[in-house]
Design an enzyme around this catalytic site. Structure first.
Site, PDB file in Angstrom:
ATOM      1  N   PRO A  23       0.675  -0.763  -0.051  1.00  0.00           N
ATOM      2  CA  PRO A  23      -0.257   0.266   0.019  1.00  0.00           C
ATOM      3  C   PRO A  23       0.971   1.127   0.112  1.00  0.00           C
ATOM      4  CG  PRO A  23      -0.504  -0.997   1.767  1.00  0.00           C
ATOM      5  CD  PRO A  23       0.864  -2.094   1.482  1.00  0.00           C
ATOM      6  N   GLU A  24       0.659   2.817  -0.869  1.00  0.00           N
ATOM      7  CA  GLU A  24       1.320   3.730  -0.401  1.00  0.00           C
ATOM      8  C   GLU A  24       0.264   4.485   0.207  1.00  0.00           C
ATOM      9  OE1 GLU A  24       2.935   4.848  -4.339  1.00  0.00           O
ATOM     10  OE2 GLU A  24       1.967   3.179  -5.051  1.00  0.00           O
ATOM     11  N   LYS A  50       3.845   5.140   5.817  1.00  0.00           N
ATOM     12  CA  LYS A  50       3.674   4.392   5.438  1.00  0.00           C
ATOM     13  C   LYS A  50       2.839   3.226   6.757  1.00  0.00           C
ATOM     14  CE  LYS A  50       4.741   3.256   1.183  1.00  0.00           C
ATOM     15  NZ  LYS A  50       5.357   2.342   0.329  1.00  0.00           N
ATOM     16  N   ARG A  60      13.642  -3.320  -8.676  1.00  0.00           N
ATOM     17  CA  ARG A  60      12.323  -2.757  -8.873  1.00  0.00           C
ATOM     18  C   ARG A  60      12.395  -1.907  -9.939  1.00  0.00           C
ATOM     19  NH1 ARG A  60       9.171  -1.026  -3.527  1.00  0.00           N
ATOM     20  NH2 ARG A  60       7.132  -1.885  -4.890  1.00  0.00           N
TER      21      ARG A  60
END
Ligand SMILES: [Zn+2]
Length: 269
Positions: free
Chosen positions: A2-3, A52, A259
């Site tokens: 989740p951002e 986060k 990534r």
């Protein structure tokens, strides 16, 4: 993962249900037994989000620190409900009207206010925290000034900018026209300033909508934002090999620091 918009949205919606209430706190799975019983029966003052991270402040001055990591998930339910509590529920909070169910977080621990401050100090400015909107660009520039790693990698570092994940980083760099491989210390103040304002704009939209939408409807041949289909909401994330929505060039992908990133080689220079 989740951002930041998801975390801030969770805090806002959970505050509506649980803030100011005396709560039952349990750990059905058992892994948060001592922590959850420490705050059982206390009143929840408020839930704060930063990057986060989530912080649940209780009457005693104790905080519960939660980081969802890759697999963490919340579920909120109105009571009464037939929905069973699952065995992997790390933390279960119950009021007389609602239930919060947390499973699979990377972090779920009781900490004090000094520890909360220490975590917050390590984080870079968060586009969704209003008081962080004073000189964030200066703070980012300072943390990037001696780093030569690509800007595309640096902005996932939560110490530089708190809250961005893989989707937003690709989309924001696209929107400001910046090559993700630009060495961090060569990014101009103008570009950093654009990066910050696009982050504030897009994460705010994402927090309200509960999903990430970055495209202008006209760029996908639509008139209104609500007409956007599922595959029309982003400019480049996971669109490698497809045409850029604005210039028609082919969207590319590459690995940055383990990534993938996606970008338009014509517009991002
Ligand atoms: Zn393009």
């Amino acid at each position: 993962m989740p951002e930041g918009h998801t975390i801030h949205r969770a805090a806002r919606l959970q505050n509506k249900r649980f803030k100011g209430k005396v709560l039952r706190s349990e750990s059905p799975q058992g892994r948060f037994d001592s922590g959850s019983s420490q705050i059982d029966g206390q009143e929840l003052r408020k839930i704060y989000a930063n990057g986060k991270h989530l912080f649940y402040e209780f009457d005693s001055g104790d905080f519960v620190h939660v980081h969802l990591g890759l697999f963490g998930k919340f579920r909120t339910l109105s009571l009464p409900t037939d929905d069973p509590v699952s065995e992997n529920c790390r933390w279960l909070l119950t009021s007389d009207t609602d239930r919060l169910h947390l499973a699979g977080p990377t972090v779920c621990e009781v900490i004090d206010s000094d520890q909360v401050d220490a975590i917050r100090r390590r984080l870079g400015p968060d586009p969704l925290v209003k008081r962080h909107r004073e000189d964030p660009v200066e703070k980012m520039a300072k943390r990037l000034s001696r780093r030569t790693i690509p800007i595309g990698a640096a902005i996932l570092d939560q110490k530089v900018l708190a809250g961005l994940g893989n989707v937003y980083r690709a989309e924001i760099l696209y929107l400001i026209g910046l090559d993700p491989f630009t060495p961090s210390n060569q990014v101009s103040i103008q570009d950093l300033s654009a990066l910050w304002s696009e982050s504030v704009r897009l994460l705010t939209l994402g927090e309200r909508a509960g999903r990430i939408v970055t495209t202008e409807p006209a760029d996908v041949g639509k008139q209104r934002a609500r007409d956007l289909g599922r595959y029309e909401r982003l400019y480049c994330y996971k669109r490698h090999g497809e045409q850029c929505r604005r210039c028609g060039d082919t969207i590319r992908t590459a690995d940055i620091d383990g990534r993938n990133i996606w970008w338009c080689p014509t517009e991002q220079t």
